[in-house]
Enzyme design. Structure first.
Site, PDB file in Angstrom:
ATOM      1  N   GLY A  40       0.825  -1.204   0.000  1.00  0.00           N
ATOM      2  CA  GLY A  40       0.000   0.000   0.000  1.00  0.00           C
ATOM      3  C   GLY A  40       0.852   1.243   0.000  1.00  0.00           C
ATOM      4  N   ASN A 114      -6.346  -5.151   7.458  1.00  0.00           N
ATOM      5  CA  ASN A 114      -6.029  -5.620   6.114  1.00  0.00           C
ATOM      6  C   ASN A 114      -7.122  -6.602   5.709  1.00  0.00           C
ATOM      7  OD1 ASN A 114      -3.566  -7.877   4.676  1.00  0.00           O
ATOM      8  ND2 ASN A 114      -4.898  -6.416   3.661  1.00  0.00           N
ATOM      9  N   GLY A 115      -7.713  -6.330   4.557  1.00  0.00           N
ATOM     10  CA  GLY A 115      -8.814  -7.173   4.097  1.00  0.00           C
ATOM     11  C   GLY A 115     -10.004  -6.326   3.750  1.00  0.00           C
ATOM     12  N   CYS A 248      -6.104 -16.563   0.513  1.00  0.00           N
ATOM     13  CA  CYS A 248      -6.118 -15.898  -0.799  1.00  0.00           C
ATOM     14  C   CYS A 248      -4.934 -16.385  -1.631  1.00  0.00           C
ATOM     15  CB  CYS A 248      -6.020 -14.385  -0.621  1.00  0.00           C
ATOM     16  SG  CYS A 248      -5.755 -13.530  -2.180  1.00  0.00           S
ATOM     17  N   TYR A 254       0.668 -12.688  -6.892  1.00  0.00           N
ATOM     18  CA  TYR A 254       1.070 -11.324  -7.198  1.00  0.00           C
ATOM     19  C   TYR A 254       1.410 -10.456  -5.996  1.00  0.00           C
ATOM     20  CZ  TYR A 254       0.427  -6.377  -8.135  1.00  0.00           C
ATOM     21  OH  TYR A 254       0.598  -5.026  -8.176  1.00  0.00           O
ATOM     22  N   SER A 296       6.887  -8.417 -10.713  1.00  0.00           N
ATOM     23  CA  SER A 296       6.178  -9.582 -10.181  1.00  0.00           C
ATOM     24  C   SER A 296       6.309 -10.819 -11.051  1.00  0.00           C
ATOM     25  CB  SER A 296       4.701  -9.239  -9.954  1.00  0.00           C
ATOM     26  OG  SER A 296       4.151  -8.778 -11.165  1.00  0.00           O
ATOM     27  N   ASP A 358       3.703 -12.939 -17.485  1.00  0.00           N
ATOM     28  CA  ASP A 358       3.106 -11.993 -16.540  1.00  0.00           C
ATOM     29  C   ASP A 358       2.305 -12.792 -15.518  1.00  0.00           C
ATOM     30  OD1 ASP A 358       2.590  -9.594 -15.373  1.00  0.00           O
ATOM     31  OD2 ASP A 358       1.625  -8.688 -17.115  1.00  0.00           O
ATOM     32  N   ASP A 359       1.990 -12.161 -14.381  1.00  0.00           N
ATOM     33  CA  ASP A 359       1.300 -12.921 -13.342  1.00  0.00           C
ATOM     34  C   ASP A 359      -0.192 -13.026 -13.583  1.00  0.00           C
ATOM     35  OD1 ASP A 359       0.026 -10.509 -11.803  1.00  0.00           O
ATOM     36  OD2 ASP A 359       2.144 -10.019 -12.055  1.00  0.00           O
ATOM     37  N   CYS A 396     -12.685  -9.657  -6.707  1.00  0.00           N
ATOM     38  CA  CYS A 396     -12.358 -10.023  -5.332  1.00  0.00           C
ATOM     39  C   CYS A 396     -13.151  -9.151  -4.378  1.00  0.00           C
ATOM     40  CB  CYS A 396     -10.863  -9.856  -5.064  1.00  0.00           C
ATOM     41  SG  CYS A 396     -10.419 -10.302  -3.378  1.00  0.00           S
ATOM     42  N   CYS A 446      -8.776 -19.798  -1.268  1.00  0.00           N
ATOM     43  CA  CYS A 446      -9.821 -19.132  -2.037  1.00  0.00           C
ATOM     44  C   CYS A 446      -9.269 -18.889  -3.426  1.00  0.00           C
ATOM     45  CB  CYS A 446     -10.205 -17.803  -1.387  1.00  0.00           C
ATOM     46  SG  CYS A 446     -11.297 -16.803  -2.432  1.00  0.00           S
ATOM     47  N   CYS A 449     -11.367 -15.666  -7.610  1.00  0.00           N
ATOM     48  CA  CYS A 449     -11.072 -14.825  -8.768  1.00  0.00           C
ATOM     49  C   CYS A 449     -10.903 -15.675 -10.026  1.00  0.00           C
ATOM     50  CB  CYS A 449      -9.845 -13.945  -8.524  1.00  0.00           C
ATOM     51  SG  CYS A 449      -8.423 -14.791  -7.826  1.00  0.00           S
TER      52      CYS A 449
END
Lengths: 470, 470, 470, 470
Positions: A40, A114-115, A248, A254, A296, A358-359, A396, A446, A449
């Site tokens: 962040g 966070n979340g 997650c 990523y 990444s 790429d991721d 998400c 999870c 996505c």
């Protein structure tokens, strides 16, 4: 200022750090936040306690710019929590930077979250019906209200009761004048690790924060656990019934730093590299080079190269001095958007058949720019795009800042359509099965996505909206 | 972060400005706040509405530094309220800068408050018992909670109900997406005036704000009145039973700008000058010069000089470029504290018998420095101190930032003792009777700071604390 | 970036302060500059020396904002000079903020300059022909070049030789690693005083700077004197032949602080007040009130009131919180420009015949706004304007920031025309004879702004330009 | 402020960018500087011209933070030059940020300089003897003085004459009101390339700046060439006799961006990778992994891995959010200094024999920290250090910010001693012969840092100092 739409909440993908029992609590928290800066970049804050009073300093900007000696001095005490806020457009206001701090009937409390919560509308409506006022647009404020409204009990009971009323992803750090409390949602969606440095306990989103300050990893905060840290040491309380975890998987793909260990201490770099190997097994292609989209995509590209035997090359150079905004000239420059960050190494690419790793692909626009840049500027003969995760088809709701379903190119387009859009010569995504093979114990993750199987049932009628998009 | 002591609340001596129905609402509010800058220099904020949404910008600092074209552009709409916050040491946090804004069950609301609430502890305890959380240390946040907790009714009913629960001094501006609401406590302690500029209504703490933007004064918001301003014009509701007003007499003596008209349009300068005349009648002394302590002592000194026939002189020059803090050299400089602001005009003072006029004496330390400076640096032969108000013996609970009772020198010392302390040759305070003679209709004024007769009964047991000091 | 026009040089009306032999040299210089802030608000700088090396800190802004403890710490040593720069539009660049510092063949040197050079074009052309480069648009840089180009000699000889080549007004402070040097032009146009604080010597534009730091006035730096201050004490050298002095009379009228003593220790306030008395004698009118345009008009208004017997009143209130720029609303506000600074006290003015005292009229536009404001907003029945100086008909080439001749309303208009323009009921200027009566020893003053008799002969052909305007 | 020591000049390792003939000259220059940010992070500036006047904006900080739309608007015109300044401790003053701008006899001129002059003391002494003053501590100011002092001739002749008097490394951009002039020293020590975007010409230190703005590379500015760019197009003048070039080989090894092409368009990445291959051939060792010290060691590590067949791994993760300073806790943290930037990926390293590739060793302290970190935190069984350049034994006088000779560990220690100091299991440097093999046409490169053969003879006696160290 209204949070009334399930799909437009401010996403709380962030980093948290807490420490109990250290004379330089704020200073170590600042370093922990610095190590977690990748989670962040919009703003950051630290709340400390000297045992009787909370102190709060927060601001928009990067950790290294916000905190200097003068600011750290304003944060005395042996307890501290800190928070890095993710940059999401349009909501850059100081009110939303965490920790949030408030006083209520039992004293002072601060929270770093966070979340992302789900089904908050009924909660907010109930709270507002009961007279609550909201001074930020952050979901985390709801938790403070719930704690304050608990009818009775000690802070820890109230906190447990409050947290039992919320749903979604939450790796929480709470702090009173005398305690540090870490809580993780029953699914353990976001990571949260416990560490030790001498006699002090630390809690952080990722272990890279432990490394910088020289702390040792002890264990993860368990899904559904409330861990109270105070003068008497650790006190663990199970505040949720056990459910199958739903970590997650995107943290591996990523979000987390490759040198971190998450979800019971699995190395992110190792997983990421293995994803590349599996991708190579699934989507081989004849080519001269494997190149990553940095940063990444690097480990997966290394894995792909190793598995395929095709040489790895740094074909795209990333400029890390990126500022907030760029003054683009009126006379538009080709590929400007992507060139501000990436530039091809022409010598390495010219005339080559290139596999670019790429991721993930979100909207597809960046991938398209990269393919074009590799071909037009880099001179690549062929560009084969390989993605180290399955097609992203579901938004998400648990804290990753993905766009709405409609904007996810893979939710409404076949792979061949996406390939055409990006102009790549070929396109291969990792399969879900491949992903499952790589992730140890993969059924406790999870993957909504990728498969739209959301582990937490939506109570709100808004779920229907999600269905409608299908 | 605890507001638990009646005597250490953050005092809300501030300036407020609001406007309804003007396309440049935020710009005019900024100018209004600029004209009211003398009422608070710690921070300022503006909240605007475009009819559907509230926008808020606030910061620590001076109005002219906070607001520029870029910031004003972020405040669209035809409704706005603004607030200047008074500088009180130790609480300079952005959280306390107003307007406060929140969302609740009926939408968004913002508040700007001039004045100070009393007996807030039971209210806060009740609110906290009911689960309220407080995110600032400002009393004004209580009002938002009370509004949000009203069981039912339209916003205006809830606001009325909320305001009926609070006690103390409040000149309030509230704002929803579509309305501007001005409220004044039943005693009318702080000033609040209504004006008009073309088709728009404006509300301000003092009329000097009207002058700058070219608005005309209509009338005061009445004590106990709630005035709702919206698309349908003005709607006045009497929300309190009538009581005898208790306007703050100190606004005349010190706080308001001399060019303002307050409390049903009485000119501050005229009153202030008349106080000086009365002071001359009460405390004549043979002297060569009358000089003011600038800026607030100027009108009274002029009045004293006119009445006494003794020449008026500007014997102290004030440096207006005062910053936040001064780096005093280690080798201390005599009279440094007062010299940063004031310097004597030696030529005018040397060998003279000087009457120096100040509006009040709080702790006595500044008066002492001034007397010494006039004598030692200025060369005055005699220094006679005259105060254009009675001895300040009671702390203000209604919004003037006076210190605690113990710190008020006049609460525990006889006038001769104070004279000795200040080293003046003589000292004369205006009598309470003299003050009453000057102020028209003087029985509708609060003079608690001079006579300890507090117009509002204290419900809290803390009253006893006040008594204990006597 | 070209200084090629005599009339568009950046005017150096500024304040200077220097100190030698004090362990807190920079801190006292900062206080001295703070006391001299009225002489220049655009920027400020301090250069200090620890005996071996010079340190420089400068910035745009006010003294109290630029210098904090951290900045003062970067300025060690026992010698320091400082400079306040006047705000002139369009040239606000850090390059022009003084002191200017440079290294040359004999070491380091810094300069702070109050005043304005004339005939600099031939000098600059000669210097440029010899290869000089100019990195600022400040005339003061020329002096550094001249010092560096002196063929031989000690620094003090070179400085003397350099200064003998320049013409115009200069109260200079120069500083090497080990010496403080104060120089005043042979006419003594700008003030410069020497003081003492314990064992240290101080030099300042005005004595108000001495007062703040507790220094005693010793004497003025003499016109044509170079005073060298170093470890050995004071060393005075006469570097110019004696000429009749030409002190700037405008320092008395407007520029200096009233509590300062200038030009061999004459009190500014006393002179200013006497100007008002003389004005009253020359331009009596029946009226009810005498009011000043604050702040500079106050002493003259007091003098006028005393002499005339007409009551003095503060009829215009000044807002001192003025920022750099104001965001004026699109819908223009009447009298906005002047109302940002001044507001009439209507109660005092309504229906009255008012004499308003200002120190001078430059373009006439502000006077016109004030007269209109007094009448329209203040309700004055009559407005009689009285100016405590003669008509300003000549631009100043010696450091006062007056506009070009054409813009000076009195250079091309009769007094009756000016009166009509300002809409005043009557207008009276002090006569030159009156001015001479008030100023002691008035023939040693430059009154070129009032009589166009410039004390220094112009060498440049540009003089003709001046004539052409007549 | 004295530049009197050959070894302590401020090193001018910087980036320059210029453009002629583009309506958005300043905007493109800003982008060019952004692409060259790796060449200097201390400060940046842009000077533009509209054909008649120069405009300058410069500041300390990063390009993306200094320039915004408001600043770019202050830089009108179709010509611009820009400069990124390298961060060297202790000299962070705005005076040294370039471009430097000055006026002289022929008008205005601005300069941006990459490189470092030598033998400046006699030049400075001569200039100072002739009366020059220096207002910065930057060598580049000397060039402006030399230009201004040329006896006669057009600006271009004067510039040529001036530049012929200086010695050392200089890739210069100069700018008058109407021309852009690019000059490179006769040895071509620093890179400087010419490009084209539509009808405009651009000049930049590295081609990565061309890539971002979409310009095409035309050719390098030749060693000894002065290229004048104006309305008439390009005009190339040979202003130095031909000598054997001496391009800085260190640009390949460390300084330039890997995606740039320098020294007649050789790809930096390709060279860097080949250095790794050669290193592998020279210093093979049995190991499990090859890891780079990111970012500069990456290509060489890839080359080493490819040549050796040992797997490449990203074993150290770099945190790119590094701020200016870090608040280290009082209780020291092990490896703190290096951990702020780098963190090992333990999973990849644990129990492994690791070859770590860095581009060079300067003092040896960082290498030691990295080796210890890899072993203690990373758990590596063996750590073999391999350096992709020969031992650094000579300080750079041409613009690379190396420390003095004594501080270069390899200047006074044998390789085995260095190995012991770093605690590595083995240490191998690339041989000079190996370096020559890799660099095409290697005899036209300066390798003084590796062999102490300085291509430019020192005129100054200070050379002896260099010898003394041996």
């Amino acid at each position: 200022m209204n949070n009334d739409n399930l799909f437009h909440n401010i996403h709380e993908e962030c980093g948290v750090f807490g420490i109990f029992g250290h004379p330089e609590a704020a200073n170590l928290t600042y370093l922990g936040l610095y190590a977690l800066q990748h989670r962040g970049q919009e703003g950051a804050g630290i709340c400390s306690s000297d045992g009787t009073k909370l102190f709060l300093e927060k601001s928009l900007g990067l950790v290294a710019d916000i905190f200097n000696e003068k600011v750290i001095k304003k944060l005395p005490g042996h307890i501290a929590i800190g928070h890095n806020r993710y940059s999401t457009t349009g909501s850059s206001t100081i009110e939303n930077v965490q920790p949030l701090m408030a006083t209520y009937s039992l004293g002072s409390i601060a929270i770093a979250h966070n979340g992302n919560l789900i089904d908050i509308d009924p909660l907010k409506q109930r709270l507002e019906r009961d007279g609550a006022i909201f001074q930020s647009t952050s979901d985390s404020e709801i938790i403070l209200h719930l704690i304050a409204r608990a009818k009775s009990g000690e802070p820890r009971e109230r906190i447990a009761n409050a947290v039992r009323q919320i749903s979604g992803a939450f790796s929480l750090l709470l702090m009173t004048e005398t305690e540090l409390i870490a809580i993780r949602d029953p699914y353990g969606i976001r990571p949260l690790a416990l560490g030790q440095i001498k006699d002090s306990y630390v809690v952080a989103s990722e272990t890279c924060a432990f490394d910088l300050i020289g702390a040792n990893y002890i264990r993860d905060i368990n899904p559904g656990e409330m861990l109270i840290i105070n003068e008497n040491g650790l006190n663990s309380i199970k505040i949720f019934n056990s459910v199958k975890p739903a970590h997650c998987v995107f943290e591996f793909i990523y979000f987390a730093r490759p040198d971190s260990y998450i979800f019971d201490h699995i190395c992110v770099n190792t997983v990421r590299k293995e994803l590349g190997r599996q991708l190579a097994r699934e989507h081989a292609v004849e080519a001269d080079l494997v190149i990553p989209v940095p940063d990444s995509g690097v480990p997966a590209a290394l894995g792909y190269a190793e598995e395929s035997g095709i040489p790895f090359e740094f074909g795209l150079i990333r400029n890390h001095y990126v500022g907030r905004t760029f003054i683009e000239p009126k006379q538009s420059i080709r590929h400007f958007g992507v060139k501000v960050k990436l530039n091809p190494v022409r010598d390495a690419l010219r005339g080559k058949r290139v596999i670019v790793i790429d991721d993930s692909i979100v909207r597809g626009t960046t991938s398209k720019k990269i393919v074009k840049m590799l071909r037009e500027l880099g001179g690549a003969k062929e560009v084969h795009m390989r993605i180290s995760s399955p097609p992203t088809i579901g938004p998400c709701f648990y804290g990753i800042d993905t766009p709405t379903r409609q904007e996810l190119i893979a939710s409404s387009h076949k792979i061949e359509e996406i390939r055409k859009y990006t102009t790549a010569d070929s396109l291969g995504y990792l399969s879900i099965e491949g992903l499952r093979k790589v992730i140890p114990n993969s059924d406790i993750y999870c993957m909504a996505c990728f498969n739209c199987k959301y582990p937490i049932e939506f109570q709100s009628k808004k779920v229907s909206q999600l269905e409608l998009f299908e």
